[in-house]
Motif scaffolding. Structure first.
Motif, PDB file in Angstrom:
ATOM      1  N   GLN A 166      14.325  16.543 -17.033  1.00 21.84           N
ATOM      2  CA  GLN A 166      15.695  17.077 -17.129  1.00 21.84           C
ATOM      3  C   GLN A 166      15.675  18.570 -17.482  1.00 21.84           C
ATOM      4  O   GLN A 166      16.503  19.052 -18.254  1.00 21.84           O
ATOM      5  N   THR A 167      14.727  19.294 -16.923  1.00 16.40           N
ATOM      6  CA  THR A 167      14.640  20.732 -17.168  1.00 16.40           C
ATOM      7  C   THR A 167      14.751  21.524 -15.864  1.00 16.40           C
ATOM      8  O   THR A 167      14.343  22.686 -15.793  1.00 16.40           O
ATOM      9  N   SER A 168      15.299  20.916 -14.834  1.00 20.22           N
ATOM     10  CA  SER A 168      15.349  21.543 -13.506  1.00 20.22           C
ATOM     11  C   SER A 168      16.413  22.626 -13.395  1.00 20.22           C
ATOM     12  O   SER A 168      16.352  23.472 -12.506  1.00 20.22           O
ATOM     13  N   ALA A 214      13.292  25.935 -18.357  1.00 19.53           N
ATOM     14  CA  ALA A 214      13.703  26.759 -19.495  1.00 19.53           C
ATOM     15  C   ALA A 214      14.557  26.028 -20.520  1.00 19.53           C
ATOM     16  O   ALA A 214      14.562  26.396 -21.696  1.00 19.53           O
ATOM     17  N   LEU A 215      15.273  24.989 -20.106  1.00 14.67           N
ATOM     18  CA  LEU A 215      16.234  24.334 -20.999  1.00 14.67           C
ATOM     19  C   LEU A 215      16.364  22.867 -20.628  1.00 14.67           C
ATOM     20  O   LEU A 215      16.432  22.522 -19.443  1.00 14.67           O
ATOM     21  N   GLN A 336       7.086  16.014 -23.415  1.00 15.07           N
ATOM     22  CA  GLN A 336       6.748  17.081 -22.465  1.00 15.07           C
ATOM     23  C   GLN A 336       7.470  18.392 -22.761  1.00 15.07           C
ATOM     24  O   GLN A 336       7.235  19.396 -22.094  1.00 15.07           O
ATOM     25  N   ILE A 337       8.377  18.375 -23.750  1.00 12.07           N
ATOM     26  CA  ILE A 337       9.230  19.553 -23.946  1.00 12.07           C
ATOM     27  C   ILE A 337       9.195  20.059 -25.385  1.00 12.07           C
ATOM     28  O   ILE A 337      10.109  20.744 -25.831  1.00 12.07           O
ATOM     29  N   ASP A 344      13.821  25.167 -24.127  1.00 13.23           N
ATOM     30  CA  ASP A 344      14.779  25.319 -25.215  1.00 13.23           C
ATOM     31  C   ASP A 344      15.711  24.116 -25.295  1.00 13.23           C
ATOM     32  O   ASP A 344      15.812  23.312 -24.357  1.00 13.23           O
ATOM     33  N   ARG A 345      16.415  24.013 -26.401  1.00 14.70           N
ATOM     34  CA  ARG A 345      17.405  22.957 -26.622  1.00 14.70           C
ATOM     35  C   ARG A 345      18.702  23.600 -27.083  1.00 14.70           C
ATOM     36  O   ARG A 345      18.680  24.582 -27.830  1.00 14.70           O
TER      37      ARG A 345
END
Length: 428
Positions: A166-168, A214-215, A336-337, A344-345
């Motif tokens: 879910q970082t796409s 990135a997020l 993985q994040i 980032d979150r």
């Protein structure tokens, strides 16, 4: 999906009760020593809670299963499938999963990675060429306060791993108010009858919310992943899922649509004033469409989902069948994040405080910032959905629980309370 603010609210609201919990664990920690068992008298509080939820009209019904060491320690159903028919809930009652569909799709995707059909570092454009031209939307603010969206090239190609974590940069348009999300809403991406191929083209025309990797950004990544799976295998999504997962596990009532008239009688419904699932589209499994929304379109039963969850607890196997090899399962369930990942979150980090994210599942990595932290164990796997369905896998206690219900407005409160009651019922 639980927001950080929701977790903070939980802590504030339950601090007093937490102080009274008499569990065999060190003061100030959240983990229960391995080998805990369940106190049946304390588990009865779960029944009291759900009976009250039904009696006060907050939910139509629900079913809860807690399983430890391969055997159910608590398995109860409450209320009715719907308030019109008043049919009781059983293990064959059909529930809309919404985002818990993502867990199923992700496991199947990992199987395709395991057998080399797709690779984590494959660019999405390898399978869907239009994604080679996608742009990132960057908000610019003028001196007068007005905002505009500047479209810039991505720093690198979007990959399969970005979709799975879910970082796409792909998002949803039904939460938040960024200019990219506004563009999603304006594009009317759910209009008409379309399949995953067409839907992927619609998404590719929209700007990314952020640079790939990135997020953590919740959205239609899993649907684009599903289209990658279709292209890579040459098969429709449901056929892939039946071959790789649903068939081997015997999940006979899990799919996207309910066409059998007798099965339609088994569909659970929320109470009438709680019917808006607030996901930007109508999700009616009795209306057959071309699209199979991998991110939120599946239905299941407790009889089916308990097999899926037990497979996760077993590390990828069930009844002698290997769904995922040990090394593949470990890859899927490893954060993985986390630190040094570059991810980032923000406020919309739905895994919640104390959790990282693997290849499609939230993974507990630390106690979080709450004092005392919410109950649970390191390595916990979880996810939930807009309908209120929720599951937690606790490898340390060799335990999982599944909640199936249909209540978009009450779901976060119900989920938090259930987890609290389950861990309060554990003793050493």
């Amino acid at each position: 999906m639980i927001l950080r603010s929701g977790l903070r609210s939980l802590v504030c609201g339950t601090l007093a009760s937490l102080a009274a919990i008499s569990l065999a664990r060190a003061e100030g920690t959240y983990e229960i020593p391995a080998g805990a068992h369940f106190n049946q008298e304390k588990l009865a509080k779960i029944s009291d809670f759900f009976k009250n939820e039904v009696a006060t009209g907050k939910i139509a019904g629900a079913t809860v299963l807690i399983q430890q060491h391969g055997k159910p320690v608590y398995h109860e159903a409450f209320g009715v499938q719907d308030v019109v028919s008043k049919a009781p809930i059983t293990d064959k009652t059909i529930f809309r999963l919404f985002s818990m569909s993502k867990a199923i799709t992700s496991v199947v995707a990992v199987r395709l990675i395991e057998d080399g059909t797709i690779k984590l570092d494959d660019p999405v454009s390898k399978y869907i060429p239009s994604f080679a031209n996608v742009k990132v939307g960057v908000e610019k603010k003028a001196e007068d306060g007005t905002k505009s969206l500047e479209l810039v090239p991505p720093n690198r190609p979007m990959t399969v791993k970005d979709l799975m974590t879910q970082t796409s940069g792909i998002t949803y348009g039904f939460y938040g108010d960024s200019l990219v999300r506004q563009a999603y809403r304006a594009a009317n991406i759910y209009a008409g009858d379309f399949d995953l191929a067409e839907f992927a083209e619609r998404i590719a025309k929209l700007p990314l919310h952020n640079q790939p990797g990135a997020l953590w950004q919740y959205g239609h990544s899993t649907d684009i992943l599903a289209r990658v799976m279709e292209v890579a295998t040459g098969k429709p999504l449901l056929d892939i899922e039946r071959e790789k997962l649903l068939g081997p596990l015997g999940m006979v009532d899990t799919g996207f649509f309910v066409t059998d008239p007798e099965k339609r009688k088994l569909l659970a419904q929320p109470v009438p004033n709680d019917s808006d699932f607030r996901v930007g589209r109508i999700n009616d499994p009795t209306v057959v469409k071309k699209i199979q929304f991998a991110s939120g379109g599946m239905v299941t039963t407790m009889a089916d989902y308990e097999r899926f969850t037990q497979m996760l607890l077993n590390g990828g196997t069930l009844d002698g069948k290997t769904i995922l090899k040990p090394e593949t399962f470990k890859l899927m369930t490893t954060d993985q994040i986390g630190p040094n990942s570059g991810v980032d979150r923000d406020y919309f980090y739905f895994p919640g405080d104390g959790f990282g994210f693997g290849l499609g599942l939230a993974v507990r990595t630390d106690p979080g910032n709450a004092k005392p932290p919410p109950p649970g164990d390191l390595g916990e796997l979880k996810w939930d959905g807009a309908s209120g369905c929720y599951f937690v896998v606790d490898p340390k206690q060799d335990m999982f629980f599944v909640l199936l219900e249909q209540t978009p407005t009450e779901r976060q409160r119900v989920q938090r309370t259930l987890k609290q009651l389950i861990y309060e019922a554990m003793e050493n």
